[in-house]
Enzyme design. Structure first.
Site, PDB file in Angstrom:
ATOM      1  N   THR A 327       0.844  -1.187   0.000  1.00 22.20           N
ATOM      2  CA  THR A 327       0.000   0.000   0.000  1.00 22.20           C
ATOM      3  C   THR A 327       0.879   1.236   0.000  1.00 22.20           C
ATOM      4  O   THR A 327       1.919   1.279   0.661  1.00 22.20           O
ATOM      5  CB  THR A 327      -0.951   0.014   1.223  1.00 22.20           C
ATOM      6  OG1 THR A 327      -1.760   1.194   1.192  1.00 22.20           O
ATOM      7  CG2 THR A 327      -0.185  -0.026   2.533  1.00 22.20           C
ATOM      8  N   HIS A 379       2.503 -11.811  13.998  1.00 20.19           N
ATOM      9  CA  HIS A 379       3.583 -12.360  14.816  1.00 20.19           C
ATOM     10  C   HIS A 379       3.354 -13.828  15.159  1.00 20.19           C
ATOM     11  O   HIS A 379       4.264 -14.528  15.613  1.00 20.19           O
ATOM     12  CB  HIS A 379       3.728 -11.541  16.104  1.00 20.19           C
ATOM     13  CG  HIS A 379       5.139 -11.474  16.619  1.00 20.19           C
ATOM     14  ND1 HIS A 379       6.085 -12.430  16.325  1.00 20.19           N
ATOM     15  CD2 HIS A 379       5.771 -10.577  17.426  1.00 20.19           C
ATOM     16  CE1 HIS A 379       7.225 -12.122  16.910  1.00 20.19           C
ATOM     17  NE2 HIS A 379       7.059 -10.998  17.589  1.00 20.19           N
TER      18      HIS A 379
END
Length: 408
Positions: A327, A379
């Site tokens: 993006t 994560h």
């Protein structure tokens, strides 16, 4: 014969849609492939076209109604337009014949000379002007009124076109008014997915910065030749980032993976989504097998998707899937941000604005065009070391573009 107008066949990922806009009303003539109605889904707006010439019949599903795949929306009376045309053409002829006897003995059987001259000067069809004079004669005042109506018509058209923008009204200073508009399905889906991503992921963001001078120098040197060689395709910055990302994804496959239940799915290809802002919300068209594409193919694909997004022409297939997303908030002047991962993907790369900043290079202060990079990642799947190393790899590839060619 009545022909049913049906909603498109939605893919498995789309449960239903909403009737957004009817472009024709009952009784309107339609031709084959005319746009009849827009169906808004969670991802895109689908256009329903006429399958035959005729007249729009009854509307079964009104604007705002929810529709399922292949559900009937209305009908077209086949051949109705052809039958209506002769009748419409006969009406002016009959009116002219009726007006002629009434105007017998006058200088002009249809309109006064002054009225005819004024009509010609303003491009008005005198036969289309309703006469208020004696015996239906068209007067100068009738033409003046027609000219005023013609000038007013174009001004009304943009108002209708601007209707979708009503979601962000502009109020005068001091106004204490409120305007409530329904959220589009695309906007509602984006909101839902972003909240789910933050709720269901252990999301973390790591940052770095990249010296854009090597890429800018390379682009400045070859952009004209590039555009000439590749039939008008312009060389931008995004293709370098996509190319660098696909190379980094090869080296760190976990960044290109996704979680499916209790399994980790590693993808042996790089389908890179490029986030694009549209009037209806954020959309992410996907460059399939971006690792096999040249810079020209990447730039051409991005340009094509950008135009489709602006025109609302993106298909569901073009936005389905994707293993990694990029993006570019720098397009709007963003200095730094923490992009949100697009599930079920594991990471997203955020580009930002290029700013000249003083940097220490070999003990000297040098002004360089710098960009902050942000990598948000899940994560649960990607360790901090992998995320940082992935972003450093992109940085190194961009600061020394020769590495992309030498695969080092």
């Amino acid at each position: 014969m009545a022909i049913e107008i049906k909603a498109p066949t939605f893919p498995e990922s789309v449960a239903d849609g909403t009737v957004a806009t009817w472009h024709k009303q009952p009784g309107d003539a339609v031709k084959r492939d005319d746009l009849i109605v827009d169906i808004e889904t969670d991802k895109v707006v689908l256009e329903v076209l006429a399958t035959a010439d005729g007249v729009l019949g009854a509307i079964v599903k009104n604007e705002g109604d929810t529709v399922l795949s292949d559900e009937v929306l209305g009908s077209i009376v086949e051949g109705g337009a052809a039958a209506a045309a002769p009748a419409a053409a006969a009406a002016p002829a009959a009116a002219a014949q009726a007006a002629a006897p009434a105007a017998a003995g006058e200088d002009d059987p249809v309109a006064a000379p002054a009225a005819r001259k004024l009509a010609e000067e303003n491009g008005i069809n005198i036969a289309a002007v309703a006469g208020t004079g004696k015996g239906g004669r068209v007067t100068k005042e009738d033409v003046v009124a027609a000219v005023a109506a013609k000038k007013a018509a174009p001004a009304a058209a943009p108002a209708k076109a601007a209707a979708p923008a009503a979601a962000a009204p502009v109020f005068a200073a001091g106004d204490r008014v409120e305007k409530r508009v329904p959220m589009t399905r695309v906007r509602a889906t984006v909101a839902k997915r972003l909240v789910e991503a933050q709720s269901n992921m252990a999301m973390l963001t790591t940052f770095n910065e990249v010296n854009m001078k090597p890429i800018m120098d390379l682009r400045s040197k070859y952009k004209d030749l590039f555009e000439k060689t590749h039939n008008g395709v312009r060389l931008g910055f995004m293709s370098f980032f996509v190319k660098a990302a696909t190379e980094a994804l090869k080296r760190f496959p976990a960044v290109n993976a996704s979680i499916d239940g209790g399994d980790i799915v590693y993808h042996g290809y790089s389908d890179v989504g490029v986030a694009v802002s549209s009037d209806r919300g954020l959309v992410v068209p996907v460059l399939r097998n971006a690792e096999l594409m040249s810079l020209a193919e990447i730039e051409n694909g991005i340009a094509t998707y950008g135009k489709k997004a602006r025109d609302g022409k993106l298909s569901i297939d073009e936005m389905t899937g994707g293993t990694f997303t990029i993006t570019n908030g720098g397009t709007f002047g963003s200095l730094l941000s923490t992009p949100i991962v697009n599930p079920p993907q594991a990471a997203i790369l955020g580009m930002h604005n290029i700013n000249e900043r003083p940097m220490a290079v070999k003990g000297e202060v040098v002004i360089l065009p710098m960009m902050y990079l942000a990598l948000s990642y899940d994560h649960r799947l990607i360790d901090g070391k992998e995320a940082v190393s992935f972003l450093v790899t992109i940085k190194n590839l961009l600061e020394d573009p020769a590495r992309l060619l030498l695969d080092i």
